[in-house]
Design a protein around this motif. Structure first.
Motif, short mmCIF file in Angstrom:
data_model
loop_
_atom_site.label_atom_id
_atom_site.label_comp_id
_atom_site.label_asym_id
_atom_site.label_seq_id
_atom_site.Cartn_x
_atom_site.Cartn_y
_atom_site.Cartn_z
N TYR A 46 4.43 7.89 -3.59
CA TYR A 46 4.03 8.35 -2.26
C TYR A 46 5.10 9.30 -1.73
O TYR A 46 6.30 9.01 -1.83
CB TYR A 46 3.85 7.14 -1.32
CG TYR A 46 3.25 7.50 0.01
CD1 TYR A 46 1.90 7.81 0.11
CD2 TYR A 46 4.03 7.54 1.15
CE1 TYR A 46 1.35 8.15 1.33
CE2 TYR A 46 3.48 7.87 2.38
CZ TYR A 46 2.14 8.18 2.45
OH TYR A 46 1.59 8.52 3.67
N ASP A 70 0.80 -1.23 0.00
CA ASP A 70 0.00 0.00 0.00
C ASP A 70 0.84 1.29 0.00
O ASP A 70 0.35 2.34 0.36
CB ASP A 70 -0.95 -0.01 1.19
CG ASP A 70 -0.23 -0.16 2.53
OD1 ASP A 70 0.98 -0.47 2.52
OD2 ASP A 70 -0.88 0.00 3.57
N TYR A 96 6.47 10.03 1.08
CA TYR A 96 7.44 9.58 2.08
C TYR A 96 7.96 8.17 1.79
O TYR A 96 8.52 7.52 2.67
CB TYR A 96 6.81 9.63 3.47
CG TYR A 96 6.24 10.99 3.78
CD1 TYR A 96 7.08 12.08 3.99
CD2 TYR A 96 4.86 11.20 3.82
CE1 TYR A 96 6.57 13.34 4.25
CE2 TYR A 96 4.34 12.46 4.07
CZ TYR A 96 5.19 13.52 4.28
OH TYR A 96 4.69 14.77 4.53
N ARG A 119 0.29 0.68 5.80
CA ARG A 119 -0.80 1.53 6.29
C ARG A 119 -0.29 2.92 6.67
O ARG A 119 -0.38 3.35 7.82
CB ARG A 119 -1.51 0.86 7.45
CG ARG A 119 -2.03 -0.52 7.10
CD ARG A 119 -2.64 -1.22 8.27
NE ARG A 119 -2.86 -2.63 7.93
CZ ARG A 119 -3.09 -3.57 8.81
NH1 ARG A 119 -3.17 -3.28 10.09
NH2 ARG A 119 -3.27 -4.81 8.43
N PRO A 120 0.26 3.64 5.69
CA PRO A 120 0.91 4.92 5.98
C PRO A 120 0.00 6.02 6.51
O PRO A 120 0.48 6.94 7.16
CB PRO A 120 1.51 5.32 4.64
CG PRO A 120 0.69 4.62 3.63
CD PRO A 120 0.27 3.33 4.26
N GLU A 121 -1.28 5.94 6.27
CA GLU A 121 -2.19 7.01 6.73
C GLU A 121 -2.85 6.67 8.07
O GLU A 121 -3.61 7.47 8.59
CB GLU A 121 -3.26 7.27 5.66
CG GLU A 121 -2.69 7.70 4.32
CD GLU A 121 -1.90 9.00 4.40
OE1 GLU A 121 -2.28 9.90 5.18
OE2 GLU A 121 -0.90 9.12 3.67
N ARG A 122 -2.56 5.52 8.62
CA ARG A 122 -3.14 5.10 9.88
C ARG A 122 -2.32 5.67 11.04
O ARG A 122 -1.10 5.68 10.99
CB ARG A 122 -3.13 3.57 9.96
CG ARG A 122 -3.87 2.99 11.12
CD ARG A 122 -3.76 1.45 11.08
NE ARG A 122 -3.74 0.88 12.39
CZ ARG A 122 -2.70 0.89 13.23
NH1 ARG A 122 -1.57 1.42 12.88
NH2 ARG A 122 -2.78 0.35 14.42
#
Length: 74
Positions: free
Chosen positions: A26, A21, A28, A50-53
């Motif tokens: 992206y 994901d 970062y 899950r970078p946005e979690r």
């Protein structure tokens, strides 16, 4: 000894396999893979990051533990 063995297993990471994901564009992505390469983070067992979690306290503790110098270096 069991703790050290579990920690070694948890930090064994295949950096040649991208997180499922984290797209190549992206913002970062480079930082995420640098932390992974240095065994500071490992992602989730399903291959995701899950970078946005939000990060939990336990995850933050693990990140901080993995980011300090190893004891044998001191």
């Amino acid at each position: 000894l069991q703790f050290l063995r579990a920690r070694a297993d948890a930090t064994t990471v295949r950096v040649d396999v991208p997180f499922s994901d984290v797209p190549s564009d992206y913002p970062y992505q480079a930082a995420i893979y640098d932390l992974r390469r240095n065994s500071v983070i490992s992602g989730y067992p399903d291959g995701s990051f899950r970078p946005e979690r939000p990060v939990t306290r336990a995850e933050l503790s693990r990140i901080l533990d993995g980011s300090v110098l190893p004891y044998d270096f001191i």
